[in-house]
Design an enzyme around this catalytic site. Sequence first.
Site, short mmCIF file in Angstrom:
data_model
loop_
_atom_site.label_atom_id
_atom_site.label_comp_id
_atom_site.label_asym_id
_atom_site.label_seq_id
_atom_site.Cartn_x
_atom_site.Cartn_y
_atom_site.Cartn_z
N THR A 114 29.96 36.63 40.02
CA THR A 114 29.92 36.71 41.47
C THR A 114 28.48 36.56 41.93
OG1 THR A 114 30.76 37.98 43.36
CG2 THR A 114 29.68 39.24 41.60
N GLY A 144 39.92 42.68 46.47
CA GLY A 144 40.77 43.67 47.13
C GLY A 144 41.02 44.87 46.24
N HIS A 145 41.09 46.05 46.85
CA HIS A 145 41.48 47.26 46.15
C HIS A 145 42.90 47.62 46.56
CE1 HIS A 145 37.11 48.78 45.33
NE2 HIS A 145 37.43 47.70 44.67
N ASP A 162 39.28 44.02 38.80
CA ASP A 162 40.72 44.31 38.77
C ASP A 162 41.07 45.44 37.79
OD1 ASP A 162 41.19 41.99 40.47
OD2 ASP A 162 40.85 40.80 38.66
N PRO A 201 47.06 34.27 39.37
CA PRO A 201 47.41 34.98 38.14
C PRO A 201 46.15 35.29 37.33
CG PRO A 201 47.95 32.64 37.95
CD PRO A 201 47.56 32.88 39.38
#
Length: 435
Positions: free
Chosen positions: A244, A45-46, A18, A309
């Site tokens: 991950t 996501g980008h 992020d 969040p």
Amino acid sequence: MIRKMSKNVVVIGTQWGDEGKGKIVDWLAESVQGVVRFQGGHNAGHTLWINGKKTILRLIPSGIMHDGVTCFIGNGVVLSPEALLREIEELEAAGLDVRSRLQVSEICTLILPYHVAVDKAREARKGEGKIGTTGRGIGPAYEDKVARRALRVQDLFNPALFDEKLAEVLDYHNFVLTQYLGAEPVSANEVRDQAMALAPALAPMVRDVSSNLFALQQEGKNLLFEGAQGALLDVDHGTYPFVTSSNCVAGAASAGAGVGPQALQYVLGITKAYTTRVGSGPFPTELVDEIGARLATIGKEFGSVTGRPRRCGWLDGAALKRSVRLNGISGLCITKLDVLDGLETIQLGVGYRVNGEFRDVLPYGAHAVAQAQAVLEELPGWTESTVGITEYSKLPVNARRYLERVAEVCGVPIDLVSTGPDRNKTIVLRHPFKG
């Protein structure tokens, strides 16, 4: 042998994801002919802002927003055909030409419904001990890949082989689902029917990506390798086990795209001006006070895919130093500097106290990091706005001092500074392709 000089750049997140990679990849895509995803799946996501319009990409490289740029999904990506085709349709609805400019490696591992079922059932069973997976099947797909039982994109076009491999792998996963996780089994017929229905739409984009990238290099074309997540989530080098399932350091670009390591000439590390983390795991500089809440609110810190969040804290320079070393970073891009506008003082993590001893770099493993107490250095803040500034000399004096101290702590120069979500709100000190 490469006939013409090309310059290839790897863009890596240096924190827990992020960091704002999407905007920077989109900005750099103006200088390249190809953009490559080399690891991860549709779990990250980008977010791009083009002329004030928000676009979220999960699988397709950010270069798709630029005419004339070919986008590649490399073999290191675990691919959900359903998610990819849905994303293509969303972009086409916005008027973008996608299918003629997207190539998918024929040896990508497939994410299929049983991976999602296992992922969700595991998290439900763990309860409070969960890692914080997005539940999209990424981890189980990588497990199948390493265990050499995965179905790959090329198997979609050989139905007999697909059926044979599916029977074997589903026998294993259904045993785990029913006997260990207490969940319902997955139907082989449903998996097969869905996959075969999607295969024709995918087929025109399936290529030998490694060979095509080599050909572009021979022609002297510039390539950009787009990392997902961040180095501190790397399965080996991150805060294990709160990581991950893939290698997301710069070195993974070589294996995950099928290019030689000598093809990668510059590594750009994307670094938020503060630190965020989604989900579980240790976070030495985390702020659980009003300043942390302020960073989250002003920085709009919610996951682009999950909406979860993000936890917020001061920039951890010692963790950044670990990323710099792991990735061989050439230069940094600092993003979201404007979120710090208005703070009277700013803290910067410069190391840790671990069992009474000072350490200047992030320890390995979640247990060790959880024992580390951040050592913070206080710097003066600034009252002026940095939003939209495009010249370094026009930044507030204390903002420049903050950036200079960050560079000093981690040991590499700052080449770019992002001062807003639009691609043109960028300060260029050294251009990765032109510098």
